[in-house]
Design an enzyme around this catalytic site. Structure first.
Site, short mmCIF file in Angstrom:
data_model
loop_
_atom_site.label_atom_id
_atom_site.label_comp_id
_atom_site.label_asym_id
_atom_site.label_seq_id
_atom_site.Cartn_x
_atom_site.Cartn_y
_atom_site.Cartn_z
N LYS A 54 -2.53 56.71 22.22
CA LYS A 54 -1.90 58.01 22.45
C LYS A 54 -1.01 58.35 21.27
CE LYS A 54 1.42 60.04 25.79
NZ LYS A 54 2.13 59.79 27.07
N LYS A 65 -5.65 60.03 23.53
CA LYS A 65 -4.78 60.99 24.21
C LYS A 65 -3.78 61.61 23.24
CE LYS A 65 -1.29 61.42 27.91
NZ LYS A 65 -0.56 60.73 29.00
N ASP A 123 1.70 54.18 30.52
CA ASP A 123 1.81 54.64 29.13
C ASP A 123 2.96 53.89 28.47
OD1 ASP A 123 0.08 56.49 30.34
OD2 ASP A 123 0.73 58.12 29.03
#
Length: 308
Positions: free
Chosen positions: A208, A244, A145
């Protein structure tokens, strides 16, 4: 392809109105609610990102990742043999080895995700970001991430943002890359849309919303804009990019609403761990509590559910 984003306009009042309508959606009940909650469990990135993380609390988190819902509750729902686990375990790079070893000892194949690239601020030199990504992959992380440099968005340096994300993608190697946009710090919904497009063009497997450390994290207006970008990118290229939301998602009701929004905007095919994740640290506890109530008719006492 800067032409995609050069004339982007986001109708903010319309987005906000739609987001307000989402909050009024009817709550699911009974077996339908239980089914959606179990789906949510399989899409959770069970996360611990604290300065006081130790090998022992990471091991506990990994055990919970393999057994997210008590076995007797799953048996009551006839779901005990369906292999329900969370989507991934997310930790800092320094704790990746602990998580990999704990999951290996538990005999499960849940991927370990690691935040990297100067998380959460992104205010580190690119060379340091790339080295951190490579180390996390070397330690055994299968998902990375990364976090973007917000300054590149706020100053309109789209080509610079593209190059940075491309280099991060290269550093990830075989690992899946989720690109954190830190939407609460991008200034406008138009910037959220543009940053989403650039991140996907640069090879992100997921986009995300947040690090979870900003003042404003995952919100429905931001989610709508990001999902519309994913849909546009899919129409243009045929490539499916995951989504996400992360930060501030703490209740079972919120988790179901996010699932319903993904179903409405992107379709049922996105409701899998391969294309949808929920970034959360405390959400699982509330989901398990709601499933306990569904099965037994009463809420669990504090000692009756393992810490999530």
């Amino acid at each position: 392809e800067l032409g995609w984003i050069s004339k982007v306009y986001v109708n903010r009042p319309a987005v906000v109105r739609h987001a307000e309508q989402i909050k009024k959606w009817r709550t699911l009940k009974g077996n339908w609610q239980a089914a959606w909650l179990l789906k949510a469990v399989t899409c959770i990135d069970l996360t611990t990102l604290s300065g006081d993380d130790t090998p022992s609390n990471v091991q506990r988190l990994c055990f919970k990742a393999k057994h997210p819902i008590r076995e007797d509750l799953l048996k009551a729902l006839d779901m005990h043999d369906k292999g329900i686990t969370v989507g991934a375990v997310c930790v800092y790079p320094a704790r990746v080895t602990d998580a990999v070893n704990a999951l290996k000892a538990a005999g499960c194949n849940i991927p370990v995700a690691s935040v990297a690239a100067g998380f959460p601020s992104g205010q580190t030199p690119l060379e340091t970001k790339l080295a951190e990504i490579k180390l996390a992959v070397e330690y055994g992380a299968r998902e990375i991430d990364i976090v973007i440099s917000r300054s590149l968005v706020l100053t309109g340096q789209w080509e610079g943002l593209y190059e940075e994300i491309c280099q991060c993608r290269k550093a990830c190697g075989e690992a899946h890359m989720k690109t954190i946009l830190a939407t609460g710090e991008l200034g406008s919904l138009a910037n959220v849309y543009k940053a989403s497009m650039i991140a996907m063009m640069a090879g992100s497997d997921f986009i995300k919303t947040s690090t979870g450390k900003e003042v404003e994290n995952a919100t429905f207006p931001v989610g709508i804009v990001m999902m519309r970008a994913i849909k546009e990118y899919y129409w243009q290229t045929g490539n499916k990019v995951g989504f996400k939301p992360a930060g501030g998602i703490r209740t079972a009701k919120e988790a179901i609403t996010w699932l319903m929004l993904v179903k409405e905007e992107l379709g049922v095919e996105w409701l899998t761990p391969e294309l949808f994740r929920l970034g959360a640290s405390s959400l699982l506890g509330d989901i398990e509590q709601q499933i306990f109530y569904h099965v037994t008719g009463s809420y669990a006492l504090q000692h009756e559910l393992a810490m999530a």
